[in-house]
Scaffold this motif. Sequence first.
Motif, PDB file in Angstrom:
ATOM      1  N   THR A   8      43.987  40.270  44.985  1.00  0.00           N
ATOM      2  CA  THR A   8      44.391  38.884  44.734  1.00  0.00           C
ATOM      3  C   THR A   8      43.224  37.982  44.376  1.00  0.00           C
ATOM      4  OG1 THR A   8      44.269  38.487  47.105  1.00  0.00           O
ATOM      5  CG2 THR A   8      46.436  39.024  46.186  1.00  0.00           C
ATOM      6  N   GLY A   9      42.012  38.512  44.350  1.00  0.00           N
ATOM      7  CA  GLY A   9      40.905  37.667  43.939  1.00  0.00           C
ATOM      8  C   GLY A   9      39.572  38.363  44.080  1.00  0.00           C
ATOM      9  N   PHE A  10      38.598  37.897  43.303  1.00  0.00           N
ATOM     10  CA  PHE A  10      37.234  38.418  43.405  1.00  0.00           C
ATOM     11  C   PHE A  10      36.277  37.370  42.889  1.00  0.00           C
ATOM     12  CE2 PHE A  10      33.704  40.799  41.209  1.00  0.00           C
ATOM     13  CZ  PHE A  10      33.004  41.083  42.376  1.00  0.00           C
ATOM     14  N   ARG A  11      35.212  37.152  43.643  1.00  0.00           N
ATOM     15  CA  ARG A  11      34.132  36.311  43.140  1.00  0.00           C
ATOM     16  C   ARG A  11      32.800  36.941  43.474  1.00  0.00           C
ATOM     17  NH1 ARG A  11      34.124  30.513  45.345  1.00  0.00           N
ATOM     18  NH2 ARG A  11      32.231  30.426  44.112  1.00  0.00           N
ATOM     19  N   CYS A  12      31.805  36.638  42.652  1.00  0.00           N
ATOM     20  CA  CYS A  12      30.424  37.043  42.925  1.00  0.00           C
ATOM     21  C   CYS A  12      29.547  35.844  42.599  1.00  0.00           C
ATOM     22  CB  CYS A  12      30.033  38.250  42.081  1.00  0.00           C
ATOM     23  SG  CYS A  12      28.299  38.737  42.310  1.00  0.00           S
ATOM     24  N   ASN A  13      28.860  35.358  43.610  1.00  0.00           N
ATOM     25  CA  ASN A  13      28.054  34.143  43.480  1.00  0.00           C
ATOM     26  C   ASN A  13      28.912  33.009  42.942  1.00  0.00           C
ATOM     27  OD1 ASN A  13      25.865  35.444  44.571  1.00  0.00           O
ATOM     28  ND2 ASN A  13      24.926  35.934  42.607  1.00  0.00           N
ATOM     29  N   ASP A  14      28.552  32.417  41.806  1.00  0.00           N
ATOM     30  CA  ASP A  14      29.270  31.242  41.312  1.00  0.00           C
ATOM     31  C   ASP A  14      30.434  31.604  40.404  1.00  0.00           C
ATOM     32  OD1 ASP A  14      27.636  32.265  39.306  1.00  0.00           O
ATOM     33  OD2 ASP A  14      27.364  30.309  38.351  1.00  0.00           O
ATOM     34  N   ARG A  15      30.696  32.896  40.196  1.00  0.00           N
ATOM     35  CA  ARG A  15      31.712  33.306  39.237  1.00  0.00           C
ATOM     36  C   ARG A  15      32.983  33.769  39.946  1.00  0.00           C
ATOM     37  NH1 ARG A  15      29.764  35.466  34.499  1.00  0.00           N
ATOM     38  NH2 ARG A  15      31.961  35.829  34.045  1.00  0.00           N
ATOM     39  N   VAL A  16      34.109  33.224  39.534  1.00  0.00           N
ATOM     40  CA  VAL A  16      35.418  33.657  40.015  1.00  0.00           C
ATOM     41  C   VAL A  16      36.095  34.381  38.863  1.00  0.00           C
ATOM     42  CG1 VAL A  16      37.653  32.923  40.899  1.00  0.00           C
ATOM     43  CG2 VAL A  16      35.572  31.712  41.611  1.00  0.00           C
ATOM     44  N   PHE A  17      36.529  35.602  39.120  1.00  0.00           N
ATOM     45  CA  PHE A  17      37.045  36.445  38.045  1.00  0.00           C
ATOM     46  C   PHE A  17      38.571  36.491  38.057  1.00  0.00           C
ATOM     47  CE2 PHE A  17      32.750  37.843  38.920  1.00  0.00           C
ATOM     48  CZ  PHE A  17      32.201  37.927  37.649  1.00  0.00           C
ATOM     49  N   ASP A  18      39.110  36.631  36.872  1.00  0.00           N
ATOM     50  CA  ASP A  18      40.555  36.804  36.706  1.00  0.00           C
ATOM     51  C   ASP A  18      40.878  38.267  36.998  1.00  0.00           C
ATOM     52  OD1 ASP A  18      43.156  37.120  35.925  1.00  0.00           O
ATOM     53  OD2 ASP A  18      42.853  36.468  33.847  1.00  0.00           O
ATOM     54  N   MET A  19      41.623  38.519  38.059  1.00  0.00           N
ATOM     55  CA  MET A  19      41.896  39.900  38.465  1.00  0.00           C
ATOM     56  C   MET A  19      43.284  40.365  38.024  1.00  0.00           C
ATOM     57  SD  MET A  19      39.047  40.693  39.760  1.00  0.00           S
ATOM     58  CE  MET A  19      39.206  42.168  40.764  1.00  0.00           C
ATOM     59  N   SER A  20      43.902  39.634  37.102  1.00  0.00           N
ATOM     60  CA  SER A  20      45.247  40.035  36.668  1.00  0.00           C
ATOM     61  C   SER A  20      45.230  41.381  35.950  1.00  0.00           C
ATOM     62  CB  SER A  20      45.856  38.956  35.769  1.00  0.00           C
ATOM     63  OG  SER A  20      45.035  38.724  34.646  1.00  0.00           O
ATOM     64  N   GLY A  21      44.103  41.770  35.396  1.00  0.00           N
ATOM     65  CA  GLY A  21      44.016  43.068  34.729  1.00  0.00           C
ATOM     66  C   GLY A  21      43.510  44.184  35.611  1.00  0.00           C
ATOM     67  N   PHE A  22      43.294  43.869  36.886  1.00  0.00           N
ATOM     68  CA  PHE A  22      42.732  44.859  37.819  1.00  0.00           C
ATOM     69  C   PHE A  22      43.831  45.737  38.394  1.00  0.00           C
ATOM     70  CE2 PHE A  22      41.730  46.211  42.123  1.00  0.00           C
ATOM     71  CZ  PHE A  22      40.429  46.649  42.046  1.00  0.00           C
ATOM     72  N   ASP A  23      43.549  46.978  38.607  1.00  0.00           N
ATOM     73  CA  ASP A  23      44.438  47.818  39.410  1.00  0.00           C
ATOM     74  C   ASP A  23      43.594  48.827  40.181  1.00  0.00           C
ATOM     75  OD1 ASP A  23      46.721  48.673  40.598  1.00  0.00           O
ATOM     76  OD2 ASP A  23      47.612  49.582  38.826  1.00  0.00           O
ATOM     77  N   SER A  24      44.244  49.483  41.112  1.00  0.00           N
ATOM     78  CA  SER A  24      43.578  50.394  42.027  1.00  0.00           C
ATOM     79  C   SER A  24      43.926  51.834  41.704  1.00  0.00           C
ATOM     80  CB  SER A  24      44.008  50.097  43.473  1.00  0.00           C
ATOM     81  OG  SER A  24      43.795  48.754  43.800  1.00  0.00           O
ATOM     82  N   LEU A  25      43.086  52.715  42.189  1.00  0.00           N
ATOM     83  CA  LEU A  25      43.405  54.141  42.148  1.00  0.00           C
ATOM     84  C   LEU A  25      44.510  54.388  43.184  1.00  0.00           C
ATOM     85  CD1 LEU A  25      40.529  56.734  42.068  1.00  0.00           C
ATOM     86  CD2 LEU A  25      42.627  57.211  43.299  1.00  0.00           C
ATOM     87  N   ARG A  26      45.567  55.070  42.765  1.00  0.00           N
ATOM     88  CA  ARG A  26      46.725  55.257  43.647  1.00  0.00           C
ATOM     89  C   ARG A  26      47.078  56.743  43.749  1.00  0.00           C
ATOM     90  NH1 ARG A  26      49.287  50.232  44.449  1.00  0.00           N
ATOM     91  NH2 ARG A  26      48.189  48.632  43.271  1.00  0.00           N
ATOM     92  N   LEU A  27      47.339  57.178  44.976  1.00  0.00           N
ATOM     93  CA  LEU A  27      47.688  58.573  45.238  1.00  0.00           C
ATOM     94  C   LEU A  27      48.913  58.597  46.142  1.00  0.00           C
ATOM     95  CD1 LEU A  27      44.362  58.125  45.779  1.00  0.00           C
ATOM     96  CD2 LEU A  27      44.445  60.592  45.870  1.00  0.00           C
ATOM     97  N   PRO A  28      49.604  59.728  46.191  1.00  0.00           N
ATOM     98  CA  PRO A  28      50.674  59.859  47.186  1.00  0.00           C
ATOM     99  C   PRO A  28      50.107  59.689  48.595  1.00  0.00           C
ATOM    100  CG  PRO A  28      50.750  61.654  45.601  1.00  0.00           C
ATOM    101  CD  PRO A  28      49.466  60.928  45.353  1.00  0.00           C
ATOM    102  N   ALA A  29      50.887  59.088  49.477  1.00  0.00           N
ATOM    103  CA  ALA A  29      50.434  58.932  50.859  1.00  0.00           C
ATOM    104  C   ALA A  29      50.111  60.297  51.460  1.00  0.00           C
ATOM    105  CB  ALA A  29      51.510  58.231  51.678  1.00  0.00           C
ATOM    106  N   MET A  30      49.070  60.330  52.262  1.00  0.00           N
ATOM    107  CA  MET A  30      48.651  61.589  52.879  1.00  0.00           C
ATOM    108  C   MET A  30      49.055  61.616  54.347  1.00  0.00           C
ATOM    109  SD  MET A  30      45.105  62.264  50.864  1.00  0.00           S
ATOM    110  CE  MET A  30      45.203  62.461  49.076  1.00  0.00           C
ATOM    111  N   LYS A  31      49.234  62.807  54.874  1.00  0.00           N
ATOM    112  CA  LYS A  31      49.923  62.957  56.158  1.00  0.00           C
ATOM    113  C   LYS A  31      49.086  62.570  57.364  1.00  0.00           C
ATOM    114  CE  LYS A  31      48.903  67.897  55.911  1.00  0.00           C
ATOM    115  NZ  LYS A  31      49.484  69.218  55.706  1.00  0.00           N
ATOM    116  N   ASN A  32      47.798  62.275  57.180  1.00  0.00           N
ATOM    117  CA  ASN A  32      46.963  61.935  58.329  1.00  0.00           C
ATOM    118  C   ASN A  32      46.306  60.560  58.220  1.00  0.00           C
ATOM    119  OD1 ASN A  32      47.372  64.509  59.509  1.00  0.00           O
ATOM    120  ND2 ASN A  32      45.822  65.361  58.161  1.00  0.00           N
ATOM    121  N   LEU A  33      46.724  59.723  57.285  1.00  0.00           N
ATOM    122  CA  LEU A  33      45.937  58.528  56.967  1.00  0.00           C
ATOM    123  C   LEU A  33      46.707  57.219  57.150  1.00  0.00           C
ATOM    124  CD1 LEU A  33      44.146  59.822  53.717  1.00  0.00           C
ATOM    125  CD2 LEU A  33      43.359  59.956  56.074  1.00  0.00           C
ATOM    126  N   TRP A  34      47.703  57.174  57.993  1.00  0.00           N
ATOM    127  CA  TRP A  34      48.571  55.998  58.118  1.00  0.00           C
ATOM    128  C   TRP A  34      47.811  54.772  58.588  1.00  0.00           C
ATOM    129  CZ3 TRP A  34      52.261  57.645  55.343  1.00  0.00           C
ATOM    130  CH2 TRP A  34      52.656  58.990  55.428  1.00  0.00           C
TER     131      TRP A  34
END
Lengths: 292, 110
Positions: free
Chosen positions: A236-262
Amino acid sequence: MPSLSHAQARQPSDAALSRFDPLPRIICLDDFDRGFCGWTQLVGNYEDSLDAMLPGYAQHSSPMLSTLSHWDIGSHGGVDGDYALKIATGPRPGAQNVTIKRLTYRRAGPIRLEAYVTFKPEANALKLSETDVRSFGFLFDLQVGDTTPGERVMPHLRFLNASSGEHVQKWQFKRQSVPIVPIGTENKTISHYHLSPDGWEDLPGGAQRLCYNEIPTKVNWHYICFDFDLSSMQCTGFRCNDRVFDMSGFDSLRLPAMKNLWCMLNLAFFAETDSGKRAFVYIDSVCLSGDF
Amino acid sequence: MRMSNSAVVTRNITWSGLAHSEPYEAGWAGEAVIFVRALKPGIGGAGIAHVEMSADGMNWAREGTSFPLPTSENEVTFGRVSHFGNWLRIAAEFPEGASLTVLVTLHFKS
């Protein structure tokens, strides 16, 4: 949803928190003048033999507490004390290292990672050396709770400082999955080297020229703030020092849920060298907060 | 309470000839024990480890402590040091043709 308007954030009165803009609940405030604060080495998975560990993980070593000691100026120190957490790569182009803190979460809601960090190459040449560090960055490794349909989600951001000697200076993210490798014979463990050089994408508008200073032993600290919502599993957001970035194009690496990591809530910082010199990433302090 | 930390600096790496563990900063610590465990049976003759310290992590001097490296699988040897300043590593020397797969861990106390 949290926003990068920090007006809603707590306005703390004590000095340790006043340089952060945390959400109402402080999950951890790690000032490395107090020690390692639960940050450790990211070790690779294995079964029966360490030879099963993927090469990307096999190169990792333990973080250390550093005074940013240099041959020409002595100890540089941190933002407000003597020590910072340091990770060092090996002296090989492309070598990486990672430090990680492993938690779980109480509530799937907004969280905010803030940190003061910097990076430098090993100062073994009387040169500016500004293109010796390839990248530094951070990631979360998250998974839904055991009663919630969902995934394992790994938001990654790195500052690509240099590539093949070119001073690139831009933020990148990674959403492209990497191959999952079964480890051992009992069908209990897998591994995937999500920090491989492949699959990084430019953050739109993510070019940023950070203060590097004029010789490799002069160090300036940078502020980063990364917001993520554990309910939607979206940045929902990212900034570094004085810069605030538009994160609408950001996405994460996604995997199937694993059986030991809840409810897993891991956070990590990493370093990568572009040259035959060790790359050092220093973390002065980290504040992880949540809206609960 | 005294601060304590264990660091794994070299894991499952096969050493031969002249080899070094990665530099490690621990200026906060007053003492250290450096353990070396053989992860596999050694090949050839036994090596020797020399503790080294440094002012800058780049230029190294022998601290004066040396200890034999293990030769059989899971054998452990160690050296103890104090008053080492900040940077530590070990330098390992092996006879010609000898090699050893090692786990090098540093254990510090303030």
